[in-house]
Scaffold this motif. Sequence first.
Motif, PDB file in Angstrom:
ATOM      1  N   PRO A 120      71.316  37.368 -78.394  1.00 40.02           N
ATOM      2  CA  PRO A 120      71.036  36.264 -79.304  1.00 40.02           C
ATOM      3  C   PRO A 120      72.331  35.719 -79.898  1.00 40.02           C
ATOM      4  CG  PRO A 120      70.153  38.365 -80.127  1.00 40.02           C
ATOM      5  CD  PRO A 120      70.572  38.569 -78.719  1.00 40.02           C
ATOM      6  N   ALA A 121      72.338  34.456 -80.156  1.00 35.16           N
ATOM      7  CA  ALA A 121      73.559  33.799 -80.609  1.00 35.16           C
ATOM      8  C   ALA A 121      74.127  34.422 -81.875  1.00 35.16           C
ATOM      9  CB  ALA A 121      73.291  32.315 -80.847  1.00 35.16           C
ATOM     10  N   ASN A 122      73.266  35.010 -82.672  1.00 33.70           N
ATOM     11  CA  ASN A 122      73.744  35.571 -83.934  1.00 33.70           C
ATOM     12  C   ASN A 122      74.057  37.067 -83.851  1.00 33.70           C
ATOM     13  OD1 ASN A 122      71.230  36.563 -83.588  1.00 33.70           O
ATOM     14  ND2 ASN A 122      70.467  36.060 -85.648  1.00 33.70           N
ATOM     15  N   ALA A 123      74.148  37.573 -82.630  1.00 36.25           N
ATOM     16  CA  ALA A 123      74.447  39.003 -82.477  1.00 36.25           C
ATOM     17  C   ALA A 123      75.793  39.320 -83.118  1.00 36.25           C
ATOM     18  CB  ALA A 123      74.474  39.380 -80.996  1.00 36.25           C
ATOM     19  N   SER A 124      75.891  40.498 -83.695  1.00 39.29           N
ATOM     20  CA  SER A 124      77.127  40.883 -84.378  1.00 39.29           C
ATOM     21  C   SER A 124      78.233  41.166 -83.373  1.00 39.29           C
ATOM     22  CB  SER A 124      76.883  42.147 -85.197  1.00 39.29           C
ATOM     23  OG  SER A 124      76.682  43.249 -84.331  1.00 39.29           O
ATOM     24  N   SER A 125      79.446  41.128 -83.861  1.00 38.45           N
ATOM     25  CA  SER A 125      80.582  41.395 -82.980  1.00 38.45           C
ATOM     26  C   SER A 125      80.520  42.831 -82.462  1.00 38.45           C
ATOM     27  CB  SER A 125      81.893  41.176 -83.747  1.00 38.45           C
ATOM     28  OG  SER A 125      81.961  42.057 -84.852  1.00 38.45           O
ATOM     29  N   ARG A 126      79.994  43.694 -83.287  1.00 39.22           N
ATOM     30  CA  ARG A 126      79.838  45.083 -82.857  1.00 39.22           C
ATOM     31  C   ARG A 126      78.854  45.181 -81.705  1.00 39.22           C
ATOM     32  NH1 ARG A 126      79.064  50.623 -86.279  1.00 39.22           N
ATOM     33  NH2 ARG A 126      78.167  51.849 -84.582  1.00 39.22           N
ATOM     34  N   ARG A 127      77.751  44.514 -81.886  1.00 40.86           N
ATOM     35  CA  ARG A 127      76.708  44.527 -80.867  1.00 40.86           C
ATOM     36  C   ARG A 127      77.242  43.957 -79.558  1.00 40.86           C
ATOM     37  NH1 ARG A 127      71.173  42.934 -80.387  1.00 40.86           N
ATOM     38  NH2 ARG A 127      70.495  44.022 -78.489  1.00 40.86           N
ATOM     39  N   ARG A 128      78.040  42.929 -79.662  1.00 37.14           N
ATOM     40  CA  ARG A 128      78.596  42.304 -78.461  1.00 37.14           C
ATOM     41  C   ARG A 128      79.532  43.267 -77.726  1.00 37.14           C
ATOM     42  NH1 ARG A 128      78.709  36.707 -78.029  1.00 37.14           N
ATOM     43  NH2 ARG A 128      80.918  36.647 -77.492  1.00 37.14           N
ATOM     44  N   LEU A 129      80.359  43.929 -78.491  1.00 34.91           N
ATOM     45  CA  LEU A 129      81.283  44.879 -77.860  1.00 34.91           C
ATOM     46  C   LEU A 129      80.519  46.044 -77.237  1.00 34.91           C
ATOM     47  CD1 LEU A 129      84.059  45.844 -77.177  1.00 34.91           C
ATOM     48  CD2 LEU A 129      84.380  46.618 -79.531  1.00 34.91           C
ATOM     49  N   GLU A 130      79.548  46.535 -77.954  1.00 34.32           N
ATOM     50  CA  GLU A 130      78.739  47.645 -77.422  1.00 34.32           C
ATOM     51  C   GLU A 130      78.032  47.242 -76.131  1.00 34.32           C
ATOM     52  OE1 GLU A 130      77.525  50.084 -81.509  1.00 34.32           O
ATOM     53  OE2 GLU A 130      76.234  48.479 -80.772  1.00 34.32           O
ATOM     54  N   THR A 131      77.543  46.045 -76.138  1.00 37.17           N
ATOM     55  CA  THR A 131      76.841  45.556 -74.952  1.00 37.17           C
ATOM     56  C   THR A 131      77.783  45.460 -73.753  1.00 37.17           C
ATOM     57  OG1 THR A 131      75.289  44.293 -76.311  1.00 37.17           O
ATOM     58  CG2 THR A 131      75.532  43.617 -74.000  1.00 37.17           C
ATOM     59  N   ALA A 132      78.957  44.954 -74.004  1.00 37.11           N
ATOM     60  CA  ALA A 132      79.934  44.822 -72.913  1.00 37.11           C
ATOM     61  C   ALA A 132      80.284  46.186 -72.339  1.00 37.11           C
ATOM     62  CB  ALA A 132      81.193  44.118 -73.420  1.00 37.11           C
ATOM     63  N   ILE A 133      80.498  47.140 -73.200  1.00 39.43           N
ATOM     64  CA  ILE A 133      80.913  48.461 -72.732  1.00 39.43           C
ATOM     65  C   ILE A 133      79.808  49.150 -71.945  1.00 39.43           C
ATOM     66  CG2 ILE A 133      81.485  50.791 -73.526  1.00 39.43           C
ATOM     67  CD1 ILE A 133      83.095  49.271 -75.784  1.00 39.43           C
ATOM     68  N   THR A 134      78.616  49.142 -72.487  1.00 42.36           N
ATOM     69  CA  THR A 134      77.532  49.807 -71.754  1.00 42.36           C
ATOM     70  C   THR A 134      77.242  49.077 -70.448  1.00 42.36           C
ATOM     71  OG1 THR A 134      75.932  48.582 -73.083  1.00 42.36           O
ATOM     72  CG2 THR A 134      76.420  50.812 -73.776  1.00 42.36           C
ATOM     73  N   ALA A 135      77.341  47.757 -70.462  1.00 42.06           N
ATOM     74  CA  ALA A 135      77.100  47.014 -69.226  1.00 42.06           C
ATOM     75  C   ALA A 135      78.152  47.369 -68.178  1.00 42.06           C
ATOM     76  CB  ALA A 135      77.124  45.506 -69.497  1.00 42.06           C
ATOM     77  N   HIS A 136      79.385  47.434 -68.595  1.00 44.37           N
ATOM     78  CA  HIS A 136      80.463  47.764 -67.663  1.00 44.37           C
ATOM     79  C   HIS A 136      80.275  49.157 -67.076  1.00 44.37           C
ATOM     80  CE1 HIS A 136      84.443  48.008 -65.875  1.00 44.37           C
ATOM     81  NE2 HIS A 136      84.648  49.136 -66.543  1.00 44.37           N
ATOM     82  N   VAL A 137      80.038  50.107 -67.933  1.00 41.51           N
ATOM     83  CA  VAL A 137      79.877  51.490 -67.462  1.00 41.51           C
ATOM     84  C   VAL A 137      78.688  51.614 -66.514  1.00 41.51           C
ATOM     85  CG1 VAL A 137      79.308  53.838 -68.180  1.00 41.51           C
ATOM     86  CG2 VAL A 137      81.022  52.546 -69.432  1.00 41.51           C
ATOM     87  N   ALA A 138      77.588  51.060 -66.931  1.00 40.47           N
ATOM     88  CA  ALA A 138      76.398  51.156 -66.087  1.00 40.47           C
ATOM     89  C   ALA A 138      76.628  50.480 -64.743  1.00 40.47           C
ATOM     90  CB  ALA A 138      75.192  50.532 -66.791  1.00 40.47           C
ATOM     91  N   PHE A 139      77.322  49.370 -64.774  1.00 42.85           N
ATOM     92  CA  PHE A 139      77.542  48.633 -63.527  1.00 42.85           C
ATOM     93  C   PHE A 139      78.403  49.401 -62.549  1.00 42.85           C
ATOM     94  CE2 PHE A 139      79.358  45.334 -60.762  1.00 42.85           C
ATOM     95  CZ  PHE A 139      78.210  44.650 -60.408  1.00 42.85           C
TER      96      PHE A 139
END
Lengths: 230, 230
Positions: free
Chosen positions: A96-115
């Motif tokens: 969501p557009a209002n996601a926190s910067s923390r949430r964004r970083l967490e998402t990137a990291i888990t996505a990268h690792v999982a991928f």
Amino acid sequence: MVTAQPEGREPARKRRAPVTSRGEDKRRRILEVAGELLATRGYAGTSLADIAEAAGTHAGSLYYHFDSREQLAEEVLTSGTRAAMDHTRAAVDALPANASSRRRLETAITAHVAFILERSPAALAGARAVGQLPPPLAEPLHALFREYGDYFAELFEAAAADGAIDPTVDLRAARMLVVGAANWTAEWFRPDGPSSAEDVGQLLCRLIFDGIGTGRRRPAPRPTGAGEHR
Amino acid sequence: MVTAQPEGREPARKRRAPVTSRGEDKRRRILEVAGELLATRGYAGTSLADIAEAAGTHAGSLYYHFDSREQLAEEVLTSGTRAAMDHTRAAVDALPANASSRRRLETAITAHVAFILERSPAALAGARAVGQLPPPLAEPLHALFREYGDYFAELFEAAAADGAIDPTVDLRAARMLVVGAANWTAEWFRPDGPSSAEDVGQLLCRLIFDGIGTGRRRPAPRPTGAGEHR
DNA sequence: GTCTATACTAGGATAGAC
DNA sequence: GTCTATCCTAGTATAGAC
């Protein structure tokens, strides 16, 4: 000219015009098995004969699809890395557009690792091979990694900027430690272990933000010389 | 105080008759330059000719000191890794007997990082090459790494046992993430950056115990499936 | 498009002079 | 002990048949 090479010369690549869907399939299949082999045996440990055998063909035949071993490897490694980057960006963009910067970083990291752990041997191969490659091949891959690294740098900086992470730490060092931990997972992760790829990504996020210590937080182990960052 | 391998045995190795101290010097010199080359170019990127040239001799001459390229590489890589392990153990052992489990773990990590970054190219070469090596060579190095890993596992478990770190996390995964972050430093660390090797080690410790987040601590990102671990 | 056969080269390894 | 010369294998790459 048996190959119907229309003497309009080919550019840099080989790239066949015909594109009988079967031919393209074969090419893709070669890239696929090459990704798997490169991921497990590394660049130096993977010969053309290995790749050919795994793809159900012969070493010489690979030259119909690729100019050289290096070009083949480059294509595998860069496309794998690019796929990982695209996947990570997409995951962040889906928030969501209002996601926190923390949430964004967490998402990137888990996505990268999982991928890299469960989706793309080629991406994993790229992560493992970078820095271990002969110069001509290393250059394009390094450029890509720098781009990917810059993306993570943005996420870290955004988090620091809005106070989600301590802005006094050396952000580049922190980012590299995190990226290193993530890429190294390929060396030890096994899908049948107690933690899933998702779990590992989450754990890494926890290390970044909260750590796994139980004591009262010590903000900075070393009051001096923490550096400003990148 | 750390390494003092007293040339004791010489089993299946090359002969050992000569030992003109000059000869031993040469041998050591070869090992030294080989360590540097292996650290920067990797195993596959380092030929005997490269090593010989750097050592001021010729490829053929190396065979007076070593049985094969693999044996030479094995000696460099394992001795470097062993030196790192010895150094880390010594650093921990040098702590006061009543040092906390947290302090012991922090000491081990900073000692390891500092050692591979500024003391031993060979140790760095080992860290980079592991998992990227041809099977016959990989085996002894893997065994060593397992031993070193077990040592870190003890430190983590001790910390979990006396409550310094959350005992519910997958300790093996946490340890591997940390080791990965540490070993990956070789890929990006530059001595002239804002953070010293010591700083990087400290930062990694901070990630483990406290994280660099500023928010209120969220104990476990995922209430379920954290796993118990090994 | 893929095969077989083969040319070519880098690099590991050995032999023997010194 | 180190040198030079050489062998030999693995592996990349090319040619041409099919």
